[in-house]
Design a protein around this motif. Structure first.
Motif, mmCIF file in Angstrom:
data_model
loop_
_atom_site.group_PDB
_atom_site.id
_atom_site.type_symbol
_atom_site.label_atom_id
_atom_site.label_comp_id
_atom_site.label_asym_id
_atom_site.label_seq_id
_atom_site.Cartn_x
_atom_site.Cartn_y
_atom_site.Cartn_z
ATOM 1 N N ALA A 1 -9.129 21.952 -108.366
ATOM 2 C CA ALA A 1 -8.769 20.848 -109.266
ATOM 3 C C ALA A 1 -7.268 20.615 -109.275
ATOM 4 C CB ALA A 1 -9.276 21.153 -110.677
ATOM 5 N N ILE A 2 -6.499 21.701 -109.207
ATOM 6 C CA ILE A 2 -5.044 21.562 -109.158
ATOM 7 C C ILE A 2 -4.620 20.968 -107.818
ATOM 8 C CG2 ILE A 2 -2.852 22.835 -109.155
ATOM 9 C CD1 ILE A 2 -4.113 24.752 -111.187
ATOM 10 N N ARG A 3 -5.288 21.377 -106.743
ATOM 11 C CA ARG A 3 -4.985 20.818 -105.425
ATOM 12 C C ARG A 3 -5.213 19.298 -105.416
ATOM 13 N NH1 ARG A 3 -5.673 23.381 -100.500
ATOM 14 N NH2 ARG A 3 -7.312 24.753 -101.290
ATOM 15 N N ALA A 4 -6.264 18.883 -106.101
ATOM 16 C CA ALA A 4 -6.611 17.453 -106.133
ATOM 17 C C ALA A 4 -5.773 16.662 -107.132
ATOM 18 C CB ALA A 4 -8.093 17.304 -106.466
ATOM 19 N N VAL A 5 -4.847 17.334 -107.799
ATOM 20 C CA VAL A 5 -3.978 16.715 -108.815
ATOM 21 C C VAL A 5 -4.840 16.003 -109.860
ATOM 22 C CG1 VAL A 5 -1.852 15.415 -109.198
ATOM 23 C CG2 VAL A 5 -2.329 16.330 -106.927
ATOM 24 N N LYS A 6 -5.776 16.759 -110.425
ATOM 25 C CA LYS A 6 -6.653 16.238 -111.469
ATOM 26 C C LYS A 6 -6.454 17.086 -112.732
ATOM 27 C CE LYS A 6 -10.210 14.345 -108.397
ATOM 28 N NZ LYS A 6 -11.641 14.397 -108.012
ATOM 29 N N PRO A 7 -5.513 16.684 -113.573
ATOM 30 C CA PRO A 7 -5.184 17.493 -114.754
ATOM 31 C C PRO A 7 -6.378 17.770 -115.669
ATOM 32 C CG PRO A 7 -3.492 15.849 -114.384
ATOM 33 C CD PRO A 7 -4.608 15.522 -113.440
ATOM 34 N N GLY A 8 -7.183 16.732 -115.952
ATOM 35 C CA GLY A 8 -8.332 16.920 -116.839
ATOM 36 C C GLY A 8 -9.303 17.966 -116.311
ATOM 37 N N PRO A 9 -9.811 17.779 -115.085
ATOM 38 C CA PRO A 9 -10.714 18.790 -114.516
ATOM 39 C C PRO A 9 -10.071 20.168 -114.391
ATOM 40 C CG PRO A 9 -10.950 16.737 -113.330
ATOM 41 C CD PRO A 9 -9.792 16.555 -114.270
ATOM 42 N N ALA A 10 -8.775 20.207 -114.053
ATOM 43 C CA ALA A 10 -8.093 21.508 -113.938
ATOM 44 C C ALA A 10 -8.122 22.238 -115.278
ATOM 45 C CB ALA A 10 -6.655 21.321 -113.471
ATOM 46 N N GLY A 11 -7.843 21.514 -116.349
ATOM 47 C CA GLY A 11 -7.880 22.109 -117.682
ATOM 48 C C GLY A 11 -9.268 22.576 -118.055
ATOM 49 N N ARG A 12 -10.269 21.740 -117.753
ATOM 50 C CA ARG A 12 -11.650 22.111 -118.089
ATOM 51 C C ARG A 12 -12.105 23.345 -117.312
ATOM 52 N NH1 ARG A 12 -12.102 16.469 -118.316
ATOM 53 N NH2 ARG A 12 -12.904 16.294 -116.188
ATOM 54 N N GLU A 13 -11.730 23.402 -116.026
ATOM 55 C CA GLU A 13 -12.114 24.564 -115.214
ATOM 56 C C GLU A 13 -11.438 25.837 -115.712
ATOM 57 O OE1 GLU A 13 -14.442 24.841 -113.194
ATOM 58 O OE2 GLU A 13 -14.917 22.775 -112.646
ATOM 59 N N ALA A 14 -10.174 25.713 -116.095
ATOM 60 C CA ALA A 14 -9.454 26.892 -116.613
ATOM 61 C C ALA A 14 -10.088 27.376 -117.906
ATOM 62 C CB ALA A 14 -7.986 26.544 -116.839
ATOM 63 N N ARG A 15 -10.435 26.434 -118.765
ATOM 64 C CA ARG A 15 -11.068 26.818 -120.037
ATOM 65 C C ARG A 15 -12.441 27.431 -119.791
ATOM 66 N NH1 ARG A 15 -10.265 24.058 -125.614
ATOM 67 N NH2 ARG A 15 -11.644 25.329 -126.893
#
Length: 220
Positions: free
Chosen positions: A184-198
């Motif tokens: 998600a971070i590679r794809a520069v998608k802040p929302g999904p990156a946050g959701r995946e981390a959570r």
């Protein structure tokens, strides 16, 4: 003794003591006597002393002047109550890191590769180090010093250590659980990156709660 061999000895002593603490062989409140441990493990006191300092930083051991080191009581409640706070912090960190890293996940990829390699070797010490490093990279990349300070105050390293040494999850599986965050971070998608981390943190929270429930039932 060379600096390298001394460091290796310290890590080996730390590894032995961690496993004994997590599996209950060393009980909360039990004294950790440097001379006794050194004699048992066939080493000098210096690496034992350094290993105990490392364990104190992990909040697995506590020491008092003139009384020495003891195994710290580390109850399931204390372990579990940190997860909701960590989940919020890492969600925010991943969102911000996704924006600021701009798709550059070179360091994160390296940490995942190192985790896979450590899992394959059965080297839990290395797995813990690279697991922690992965999360630290994201927190630091968020560029928020208050967030970073709060995250560090949670004693995340100790909790990652307990999770892995306590076999909450298989080592290889633990490594792969970081991949969705990385992608998600590679794809520069802040929302999904946050959701995946959570989701990542909350999954470990569920496992920890289940383990605590099982341990409580067994104790009754």
């Amino acid at each position: 003794m060379s600096a390298i061999s001394r460091t290796v000895l310290r890590e080996q002593v730390k590894d032995v003591l961690l496993q004994r603490i997590v599996n209950g062989e060393l009980k909360p409140g039990e004294r950790l006597v440097e001379t006794r441990i050194a004699s048992e493990l066939g080493t000098s006191q210096a690496p034992v002393r350094e290993a105990l300092r490392d364990l104190e930083l992990l909040r697995m051991v506590e020491s008092e002047p003139f009384r020495g080191a003891r195994v710290r009581a580390f109850g399931n409640d204390e372990l579990i109550e940190v997860y909701p706070v960590r989940a919020v912090l890492e969600e925010l960190a991943a969102k911000e890191a996704a924006k600021l890293l701009d798709g550059d996940v070179t360091v994160l990829e390296r940490e995942v590769d190192e985790m896979r390699d450590a899992a394959g070797r059965g080297d839990i010490n290395a797995l813990v180090r690279h697991d922690l490093a992965f999360h630290r990279v994201i927190v630091e990349a968020a560029g928020n010093s208050v967030l970073e300070q709060c995250w560090k105050s949670l004693g995340v390293e100790g909790r990652i250590t307990i999770s892995l040494y306590g076999t909450y999850v298989e080592p290889q599986e633990a490594a792969e659980k970081h991949v969705p965050i990385l992608e998600a971070i590679r794809a520069v998608k802040p929302g999904p990156a946050g959701r995946e981390a959570r989701r990542h943190v909350e999954e470990f929270a569920r496992i920890a709660r289940q383990r605590a429930k099982t341990a409580g039932a067994a104790a009754r």
